[in-house]
Motif scaffolding. Structure first.
Motif, short mmCIF file in Angstrom:
data_model
loop_
_atom_site.label_atom_id
_atom_site.label_comp_id
_atom_site.label_asym_id
_atom_site.label_seq_id
_atom_site.Cartn_x
_atom_site.Cartn_y
_atom_site.Cartn_z
N UNK A 198 0.83 -1.20 0.00
CA UNK A 198 0.00 0.00 0.00
C UNK A 198 0.86 1.25 0.00
N UNK A 199 1.91 1.25 0.84
CA UNK A 199 2.79 2.41 0.90
C UNK A 199 3.48 2.63 -0.44
N UNK A 200 3.93 1.56 -1.06
CA UNK A 200 4.61 1.70 -2.34
C UNK A 200 3.71 2.26 -3.41
N UNK A 201 2.48 1.76 -3.48
CA UNK A 201 1.57 2.22 -4.53
C UNK A 201 1.16 3.67 -4.31
N UNK A 202 0.99 4.06 -3.05
CA UNK A 202 0.63 5.45 -2.76
C UNK A 202 1.83 6.37 -3.00
N UNK A 203 3.00 5.95 -2.50
CA UNK A 203 4.17 6.82 -2.59
C UNK A 203 4.77 6.92 -3.98
N UNK A 204 4.43 5.99 -4.86
CA UNK A 204 4.99 6.09 -6.21
C UNK A 204 4.45 7.33 -6.93
#
Length: 366
Positions: free
Chosen positions: A322-328
């Motif tokens: 979730x963090x990766x998809x949001x922070x990308x």
């Protein structure tokens, strides 16, 4: 998780140096040691281990130090390291009934075998800041000895047939390994328990809370809640019996819920289960609530609530993904945005052209 693209090497190196300086903080203050994090921030260390699916308090503390205390970033670092480790054996199922407990309570019995062991908990504090801790040399209490084995609070109910027994699934199938194989829905219970165990604590807490607010058909009671050390055993190829290779700290919650039954089947209480690394009492309780909600179809219940939908409750709980998809979204999207910018300009020009044409036609008709 998405990783930053290459480019702007001097700027990236400068950013890394700034991060190192921010991580260190004021050099007039002693540097934070990994051992201090491991010993004094145990609950945070446990959360990182749970969400990384790796029990190693020392490395979890190292990850937290490197991540400046960001639990999700620390879990990402620990998961990345986990992928480099070989798997040399499979352990036997841990027996939490043999846990060396430092805390065990039950909300359904006042007197029970083994007693109520309050242990270390915030439950009986006043939630007031202890300003005395700002002074060095605060006293530390000695931990009292606890019994080796504490009987499960639900054992007697199970013997009387009042609560469903804990039995393997029909055929005792091999559980899926969600760290090696992508989840395929619907998952068996062994699969969703793995996903909940390493899901973001805040997400699981919110899902569990939703079941208490009416978004599921449950009425829970904390039957047996315990934390402590549990032996890990495996059976080497050279032997035909298990040997103990160490122990891990776990928190377990067995929640009992409203009973089910029919005209032919006597009613019994049902169970929800939560088991996490470290001292993660809140996570274990929330996990047991969501586990029971996900079992709704098994008992013929209506499963229209969010916490009862596997594909909603489970994948969104992965903090690293979730963090990766949001922070990308922070990464360069120049080409994509430029194409959409040109498209919206063209669409706006078309709208304005049609409006101008319609105005000319109306003028000519006048």
């Amino acid at each position: 998780m998405y990783i930053a693209v290459k480019g702007g090497e001097r700027a990236i190196e400068a950013s890394r140096q700034l991060l190192a300086a921010a991580r260190r903080g004021d050099t007039g203050v002693p540097a934070l040691e990994v051992a201090q994090i491991e010993q004094q921030l145990g609950m945070l260390v446990g959360r990182v281990m749970a969400e990384a699916s790796l029990f190693d308090p020392h490395l979890a503390a190292l990850a937290l130090r490197q991540a400046c205390g960001d639990a999700i970033e620390a879990a990402f670092l620990l998961r990345a390291y986990r992928t480099t480790l070989p798997r040399f054996a499979y352990s036997e199922p841990v027996d939490t009934d043999r846990m060396r407990v430092d805390r065990r309570i039950s909300a359904i019995f006042k007197d029970l075998p083994g007693g109520q062991l309050l242990g270390p908990t915030f439950d009986y504090t006043q939630r007031l800041l202890e300003f005395g801790a700002l002074a060095a040399g605060a006293p530390v209490a000695d931990a009292s000895a606890t019994p080796e084995d504490v009987p499960n609070a639900l054992a007697q109910l199970a013997r009387e047939g009042l609560v469903e027994p804990c039995l393997p699934s029909a055929g005792d199938p091999e559980p899926p390994d969600i760290t090696r194989d992508p989840p395929a829905y619907p998952l068996p219970r062994s699969g969703w328990l793995q996903m909940l165990a390493r899901a973001d604590e805040g997400w699981v807490l919110g899902m569990g809370y939703s079941t208490q607010r009416g978004y599921a058909h449950t009425h829970p009671f904390a039957g047996d809640l315990r934390s402590g050390k549990v032996a890990v055993e495996l059976i080497p190829d050279e032997l035909d019996f298990p040997i103990e290779i160490g122990e891990i700290e776990l928190t377990e919650c067995q929640m009992i819920n409203q009973f089910v039954g029919s005209a032919e089947v006597a009613p019994v209480f049902t169970r929800g289960h939560g088991l996490v690394f470290g001292r993660g009492e809140r996570k274990a309780i929330a996990m047991s609530l969501v586990d029971r909600a996900l079992r709704g179809a098994e008992f013929g219940e209506d499963t229209s609530s969010p916490a009862q939908q596997q594909e909603f409750a489970l994948p969104q709980g992965d903090s690293v993904e979730a963090s990766g998809f949001v922070q990308h979204l922070k990464l360069p999207h120049y080409v994509t945005f430029e194409s959409e910018l040109q498209l919206i300009r063209k669409l706006r020009d078309d709208v304005h052209a049609r409006a101008a044409g319609a105005a000319r036609e109306e003028t000519s008709n006048d």
